[in-house]
Motif scaffolding. Structure first.
Motif, PDB file in Angstrom:
ATOM      1  N   GLN A  19    -135.784  42.055 -50.862  1.00 16.30           N
ATOM      2  CA  GLN A  19    -137.208  42.243 -51.133  1.00 16.30           C
ATOM      3  C   GLN A  19    -137.545  41.942 -52.588  1.00 16.30           C
ATOM      4  N   ALA A  60    -146.429  36.174 -51.415  1.00 15.25           N
ATOM      5  CA  ALA A  60    -147.109  37.454 -51.633  1.00 15.25           C
ATOM      6  C   ALA A  60    -146.862  38.443 -50.502  1.00 15.25           C
ATOM      7  N   ASP A  61    -146.680  37.932 -49.290  1.00 15.54           N
ATOM      8  CA  ASP A  61    -146.544  38.788 -48.104  1.00 15.54           C
ATOM      9  C   ASP A  61    -145.079  38.835 -47.677  1.00 15.54           C
ATOM     10  N   ARG A 119    -142.256  41.064 -45.607  1.00 12.55           N
ATOM     11  CA  ARG A 119    -142.012  42.121 -44.629  1.00 12.55           C
ATOM     12  C   ARG A 119    -140.507  42.373 -44.522  1.00 12.55           C
ATOM     13  N   ARG A 122    -139.632  38.764 -54.466  1.00 11.24           N
ATOM     14  CA  ARG A 122    -140.772  38.986 -55.365  1.00 11.24           C
ATOM     15  C   ARG A 122    -140.518  38.375 -56.738  1.00 11.24           C
ATOM     16  N   VAL A 174    -145.433  34.131 -44.783  1.00  9.96           N
ATOM     17  CA  VAL A 174    -144.958  35.505 -44.611  1.00  9.96           C
ATOM     18  C   VAL A 174    -143.444  35.470 -44.472  1.00  9.96           C
ATOM     19  N   ASP A 224    -150.891  30.295 -44.483  1.00 10.12           N
ATOM     20  CA  ASP A 224    -150.228  31.598 -44.587  1.00 10.12           C
ATOM     21  C   ASP A 224    -148.736  31.413 -44.827  1.00 10.12           C
TER      22      ASP A 224
END
Length: 385
Positions: free
Chosen positions: A71, A81-82, A84, A75, A63, A61
């Motif tokens: 943000q 992909a994750d 927050r 990207r 995150v 994972d």
């Protein structure tokens, strides 16, 4: 996405990281070093001046917890992909929001390694993390884990380092054209940086060093410019930077005629550089490299004028420093391995006579003798007019 490496490259890096986490029995890591995030995911930002953390688990994972301003940056530049967002709001703590994220990831009671040794974490954040997570998980300092993986470069990384070295050489020739009696340090600095930008390079991770006269004895950047005299000296330390990978160089250029002291100090620096080359081979240590440097310097009675370190690893680095681990200092047990990129700087500063002398270049280690990544001559540079 603006990724600079292949998918296979990123997968290989993550596999190596997960294997290291397994060996250290870590369930997850909290990455605060921008270099680690860039190496693992491609994430490229200077937003680490604020709180952000990339959580990675041994199961694979990833995150990212960051601010809203980063943000889209994440990207666009990374394979994460994750993503927050922690909210800037009143007395809300990003560390508290990180703890909530870790709970959501089912990491309560797990073993978590944390990157403390980084410019991307303030002391206050470190204290808050320790206070908030000590009873939540078994936390430990894992600051050295990724830097050790990053120290040995892949073929894709070496290609970028070679480009950085090419830009560094071009920058020197551009600056040398400007160095003469009556020259403005500002034009010399602009020539150095301009050649790198024109060649498609990046901002370096720290300021270039430029200083003339007595300021040639300084090993750090400082504000203020001067005009070169007919008889002068100027010390330059700069790096080509490409995709954040650095290749550094260092020279002291004499304006007018070289003094006897300049020549004495140059002879010591040149011998010392040749000596460290014999130690930049697999199996030797960074302590051995330093000892070779010190022995030659000391043979020329330069003990009061030399430094207590003579180089360090280079790679993809972010502000405020392009220096990477390991560093060459006495008794450092870190081992030289093939495919390391190492900057060696021979620095002498005689405050009694006001004389400076430096000589430095970046090497790629191999299975045998090191390869200089620069094509610049190593003779004493003198500009008489």
């Amino acid at each position: 996405m603006a990724l600079h490496f292949s998918e296979a490259e990123f997968e290989n890096r993550f596999d190596r990281l997960k294997a290291s986490m397994e060996a250290q029995k870590l369930d997850a890591m909290l990455l605060f070093a921008q270099e680690s995030m860039y190496w693992l995911t491609g994430y490229d930002t200077f937003g680490f001046c604020f709180f952000q953390c990339l959580v990675v688990t041994r199961e694979g994972d990833k995150v990212l917890l960051t601010r809203s301003a980063d943000q889209r940056q994440a990207r666009h530049t990374s394979n994460i992909a994750d993503i927050r967002i922690w909210i800037d709001r009143g007395s809300a703590s990003p560390v508290g929001q990180l703890k909530d994220l870790l709970f959501d990831m089912d990491l309560l009671g797990s073993r978590i390694g944390i990157e403390y040794e980084t410019h991307g974490m303030t002391g206050r954040i470190g204290l808050q993390i320790n206070a908030g997570l000590t009873s939540f998980a078994d936390i430990s300092d894992a600051s050295e884990l990724i830097p050790e993986l990053r120290a040995v470069k892949s073929a894709e990384e070496i290609a970028y380092v070679r480009k950085a070295a090419e830009l560094a050489d071009k920058a020197y020739y551009a600056a040398l054209e400007e160095i003469r009696p009556g020259a403005d340090e500002g034009r010399i600095l602009a020539a150095l940086q301009g050649a790198i930008f024109e060649g498609g390079g990046d901002y370096p991770a720290n300021e270039f060093i430029i200083g003339s006269g007595r300021d040639a004895l300084l090993c750090r950047y400082k504000a203020g410019r001067r005009i070169l005299d007919a008889q002068d000296q100027i010390t330059l330390e700069w790096a080509g930077s490409y995709r954040h990978y650095h290749a550094a160089l260092m020279r002291t250029v004499v304006i007018g005629a070289a003094s006897d002291r300049h020549r004495e100090m140059y002879a010591a620096a040149r011998e010392a550089l040749a000596a460290v080359e014999t130690q930049l081979v697999p199996g030797r240590t960074f302590g051995d490299v330093f000892d070779a440097h010190a022995e030659r310097m000391d043979a020329h009675d330069m003990v009061p004028h030399r430094l207590n370190a003579c180089g360090y690893s280079l790679g993809a680095r972010f502000t405020p420093s392009w220096m990477d681990a390991p560093m060459a200092y006495k008794a450092n047990p870190a081992v030289v391995k093939p495919d390391m990129v190492i900057f060696m700087h021979m620095i002498l500063m005689d405050s009694i006579t006001g004389t400076a002398m430096t000589l430095g270049q970046t090497y790629l280690t191999t299975e045998g003798a090191p390869e200089s990544l620069s094509t610049l001559p190593l003779d004493l540079p003198v500009k008489s007019g």
